[in-house]
Design a protein around this motif. Structure first.
Motif, PDB file in Angstrom:
ATOM      1  N   GLU A 123       0.748  -1.278  -0.064  1.00  0.00           N
ATOM      2  CA  GLU A 123       0.073  -0.141  -0.060  1.00  0.00           C
ATOM      3  C   GLU A 123       0.903   1.238   0.169  1.00  0.00           C
ATOM      4  OE1 GLU A 123      -3.805   0.819   2.435  1.00  0.00           O
ATOM      5  OE2 GLU A 123      -3.355  -1.594   2.882  1.00  0.00           O
ATOM      6  N   ASP A 124       2.078   1.338   0.834  1.00  0.00           N
ATOM      7  CA  ASP A 124       2.982   2.265   0.798  1.00  0.00           C
ATOM      8  C   ASP A 124       3.594   2.949  -0.759  1.00  0.00           C
ATOM      9  OD1 ASP A 124       2.560   2.706   3.382  1.00  0.00           O
ATOM     10  OD2 ASP A 124       4.158   1.486   4.096  1.00  0.00           O
ATOM     11  N   LEU A 125       3.837   1.743  -1.333  1.00  0.00           N
ATOM     12  CA  LEU A 125       4.405   1.904  -2.653  1.00  0.00           C
ATOM     13  C   LEU A 125       3.124   2.450  -3.538  1.00  0.00           C
ATOM     14  CD1 LEU A 125       6.267   1.947  -5.132  1.00  0.00           C
ATOM     15  CD2 LEU A 125       5.877  -0.444  -5.117  1.00  0.00           C
ATOM     16  N   VAL A 126       2.187   1.961  -3.665  1.00  0.00           N
ATOM     17  CA  VAL A 126       0.694   2.339  -4.307  1.00  0.00           C
ATOM     18  C   VAL A 126       0.504   3.666  -4.171  1.00  0.00           C
ATOM     19  CG1 VAL A 126      -1.795   1.921  -4.535  1.00  0.00           C
ATOM     20  CG2 VAL A 126      -0.251  -0.047  -4.780  1.00  0.00           C
ATOM     21  N   GLU A 127       0.423   4.170  -2.689  1.00  0.00           N
ATOM     22  CA  GLU A 127      -0.085   5.538  -2.392  1.00  0.00           C
ATOM     23  C   GLU A 127       1.162   6.479  -2.974  1.00  0.00           C
ATOM     24  OE1 GLU A 127      -1.860   7.787   1.213  1.00  0.00           O
ATOM     25  OE2 GLU A 127      -0.397   6.202   1.742  1.00  0.00           O
ATOM     26  N   ALA A 128       2.379   6.208  -2.906  1.00  0.00           N
ATOM     27  CA  ALA A 128       3.036   7.138  -3.509  1.00  0.00           C
ATOM     28  C   ALA A 128       3.159   7.117  -4.716  1.00  0.00           C
ATOM     29  CB  ALA A 128       4.656   6.579  -3.044  1.00  0.00           C
ATOM     30  N   LEU A 129       2.951   6.124  -5.568  1.00  0.00           N
ATOM     31  CA  LEU A 129       2.732   6.141  -7.149  1.00  0.00           C
ATOM     32  C   LEU A 129       1.449   6.890  -7.247  1.00  0.00           C
ATOM     33  CD1 LEU A 129       3.717   2.342  -7.623  1.00  0.00           C
ATOM     34  CD2 LEU A 129       4.922   4.304  -8.729  1.00  0.00           C
ATOM     35  N   ALA A 130       0.433   6.797  -6.476  1.00  0.00           N
ATOM     36  CA  ALA A 130      -0.935   7.175  -6.850  1.00  0.00           C
ATOM     37  C   ALA A 130      -0.591   8.870  -7.024  1.00  0.00           C
ATOM     38  CB  ALA A 130      -1.852   6.697  -6.202  1.00  0.00           C
ATOM     39  N   LEU A 131      -0.114   9.331  -5.623  1.00  0.00           N
ATOM     40  CA  LEU A 131       0.018  10.840  -5.459  1.00  0.00           C
ATOM     41  C   LEU A 131       0.920  11.558  -6.280  1.00  0.00           C
ATOM     42  CD1 LEU A 131       0.204  10.500  -1.363  1.00  0.00           C
ATOM     43  CD2 LEU A 131      -1.629  11.128  -2.769  1.00  0.00           C
ATOM     44  N   PHE A 132       1.753  10.722  -6.708  1.00  0.00           N
ATOM     45  CA  PHE A 132       2.921  11.242  -7.700  1.00  0.00           C
ATOM     46  C   PHE A 132       2.382  11.280  -9.138  1.00  0.00           C
ATOM     47  CE2 PHE A 132       7.370  10.508 -10.141  1.00  0.00           C
ATOM     48  CZ  PHE A 132       7.467  11.802  -9.646  1.00  0.00           C
ATOM     49  N   HIS A 133       1.258  10.444  -9.758  1.00  0.00           N
ATOM     50  CA  HIS A 133       0.958  10.041 -11.133  1.00  0.00           C
ATOM     51  C   HIS A 133       0.591  11.672 -11.867  1.00  0.00           C
ATOM     52  CE1 HIS A 133      -3.334  10.328 -10.308  1.00  0.00           C
ATOM     53  NE2 HIS A 133      -3.471  10.199 -11.561  1.00  0.00           N
ATOM     54  N   ASP A 134       0.223  12.439 -11.417  1.00  0.00           N
ATOM     55  CA  ASP A 134      -0.171  13.487 -12.242  1.00  0.00           C
ATOM     56  C   ASP A 134       0.571  14.904 -11.696  1.00  0.00           C
ATOM     57  OD1 ASP A 134      -2.029  12.553 -13.995  1.00  0.00           O
ATOM     58  OD2 ASP A 134      -3.748  13.337 -12.913  1.00  0.00           O
ATOM     59  N   ILE A 135       1.536  14.752 -10.870  1.00  0.00           N
ATOM     60  CA  ILE A 135       2.142  15.900 -10.459  1.00  0.00           C
ATOM     61  C   ILE A 135       2.968  16.867 -11.494  1.00  0.00           C
ATOM     62  CG2 ILE A 135       4.626  15.090  -9.929  1.00  0.00           C
ATOM     63  CD1 ILE A 135       4.267  16.164  -7.167  1.00  0.00           C
ATOM     64  N   GLY A 136       2.994  16.325 -12.585  1.00  0.00           N
ATOM     65  CA  GLY A 136       3.765  17.112 -13.841  1.00  0.00           C
ATOM     66  C   GLY A 136       2.585  17.691 -14.434  1.00  0.00           C
ATOM     67  N   HIS A 137       1.523  17.588 -14.179  1.00  0.00           N
ATOM     68  CA  HIS A 137       0.429  18.412 -15.182  1.00  0.00           C
ATOM     69  C   HIS A 137       0.765  19.787 -14.843  1.00  0.00           C
ATOM     70  CE1 HIS A 137      -2.580  16.359 -17.365  1.00  0.00           C
ATOM     71  NE2 HIS A 137      -2.536  15.153 -16.359  1.00  0.00           N
ATOM     72  N   PRO A 138       0.633  20.525 -16.280  1.00  0.00           N
ATOM     73  CA  PRO A 138       0.678  21.989 -16.368  1.00  0.00           C
ATOM     74  C   PRO A 138      -0.582  22.771 -16.113  1.00  0.00           C
ATOM     75  CG  PRO A 138       0.353  21.138 -18.452  1.00  0.00           C
ATOM     76  CD  PRO A 138       0.395  20.098 -17.511  1.00  0.00           C
ATOM     77  N   PRO A 139      -0.902  23.981 -16.174  1.00  0.00           N
ATOM     78  CA  PRO A 139      -2.181  24.490 -15.745  1.00  0.00           C
ATOM     79  C   PRO A 139      -3.184  24.194 -17.208  1.00  0.00           C
ATOM     80  CG  PRO A 139      -0.457  26.292 -16.676  1.00  0.00           C
ATOM     81  CD  PRO A 139       0.259  24.753 -16.354  1.00  0.00           C
TER      82      PRO A 139
END
Length: 401
Positions: A123-139
């Motif tokens: 779960e820890d790895l899954v949560e990190a991946l999920a929280l990270f997955h869209d962090i690069g989106h622009p406005p």
């Protein structure tokens, strides 16, 4: 699901070096990450002590696993906080009910953790991946991404998935000993599979199961919640959505259980049923696959390829719904106007900064010496929230549009 008959006595059949933590965990009631994961994770899950580590080595913490630390670093970073000001599909001008990029991210994380827990994955790895997955989106969501990709075509283009890696490895500056967030190789590699899915599909080893969970959760989340937001904002009606089999079935189930619901409660109940149907189908289908294939380790699961996926029947129903959303929601005339205006502004700002480098913050003028001016401008624009992008445009570039 029963794992007792699997050809693996424990999580630790492979010759891993288990960390020794003297002092703090000795004669203590505190449970170490190692102890917790040993008692809970399935053989095919990736335990924290199996991580390949980080580019810049750091001392391990007994009660806080490597992927827990990744999760916290992501949550605490500036780029993550800015997701609250970036549109998912709909802009803030259309109301205050609909999802932002941040609320979508949390919903993906919640759904992914549910699936991971049921399948006894990390779960820890899954949560990190999920929280990270869209962090690069622009406005301005994918419209902003398309505009930056066009502006940076001569520099290799722009991808929000790749930009997440740039943020994590270069742009964030929170720690004195290294640039970026120094995330584990597993989280960075998981994001890399999103950068070029066709290339990832041709690799000998597929993604970790934890990576596959996040991909599935992302799909389930936007199918349900984009439908919800579109109805709430009046772009389509719930009756319009009944053209889709998955929504029709969800509606039939809801009406068979409840009566005398107002339109608002009915919509929410249907959205809940959409999520429930997708998650249940995914777990039932995946559990059968895992029992049949019986991967004895995370490495073997990767060699077996895609294991976490919905049934063929549900997959077809999801495609029908996604086609509807693309044609009737994402290309709705109101959204087309918003996207077009946002793209015009981003193009004007990009070319404006090329001509007026002095308007760039000093940090990005320095970065331009390392990666080139166009790329540095793209990095700066991609980090903006929707509101800050609009404010900056009107302050400095309105006359150039």
């Amino acid at each position: 699901m029963c794992f007792a008959s699997w050809p693996c006595d424990s999580l630790f059949d492979a010759p891993y070096d288990l960390p020794d933590f003297p002092g703090i965990m000795t004669n203590s009631l505190l449970q170490s990450t190692l102890e917790r994961e040993t008692s809970f994770l399935a053989p095919y899950a990736l335990a924290s002590h199996q991580s390949r580590g980080r580019k810049y080595p750091e001392e391990a913490v007994p009660y806080r696993g490597a992927f827990q630390r990744d999760r916290d670093r992501i949550v605490h970073c500036s780029a993550f906080r800015r997701l609250s000001g970036k549109m998912q599909v709909f802009t803030g001008d259309m109301g205050d009910y609909h999802r932002t990029r941040l609320t979508h991210t949390h919903e993906v994380s919640s759904l992914a953790r549910t699936v991971a827990r049921a399948l006894r994955l990390n779960e820890d790895l899954v949560e990190a991946l999920a929280l990270f997955h869209d962090i690069g989106h622009p406005p301005f969501g994918h419209a902003g991404e398309d505009a930056l990709d066009e502006c940076l075509a001569a520099e290799g283009g722009f991808s929000h998935n790749h930009n997440a890696l740039v943020i994590a490895e270069q742009l964030e500056g929170r720690y004195p000993r290294f640039p970026g967030l120094n995330l584990t190789y597993e989280v960075l590699e998981g994001q890399q599979t999103r950068v070029d899915k066709s290339a990832a599909a041709n690799q000998v080893d597929g993604p970790l199961l934890e990576v596959q969970v996040v991909e599935a959760a992302d799909s389930m989340t936007y199918d349900a919640h984009d439908s919800d937001d579109a109805v709430k904002l009046g772009l389509v009606t719930i009756d319009d959505l009944l053209e889709c089999t998955l929504v029709r079935e969800a509606m039939a189930t809801v009406k068979s259980r409840y009566v005398d619901m107002n339109a608002d409660v009915l919509r929410k109940a249907v959205v809940h049923e959409l999520l429930y149907r997708q998650v249940t189908d995914l777990l039932e289908t995946t559990s059968k696959t895992l029992v049949e294939r019986a991967p004895a380790s995370a490495a073997e699961a990767r060699r077996l390829g895609l294991l976490i996926a919905p049934s063929q029947e549900l997959s077809e129903k999801k495609k029908e719904l996604e086609k509807f959303l693309y044609e009737r929601v994402y290309r709705h005339p109101k959204l087309v106007v918003v996207r077009s205006l946002a793209q015009q502004r981003l193009r004007a700002m990009f070319h404006g900064y090329l001509e007026r480098v002095d308007l760039l913050p000093e940090r990005f003028r320095v970065r331009a010496e390392q990666v080139g001016l166009p790329r540095s401008i793209g990095d700066y624009l991609a980090g903006m929230t929707d509101r800050f992008c609009d404010q900056t445009f009107h302050q400095s570039f309105a006359g150039a549009s």
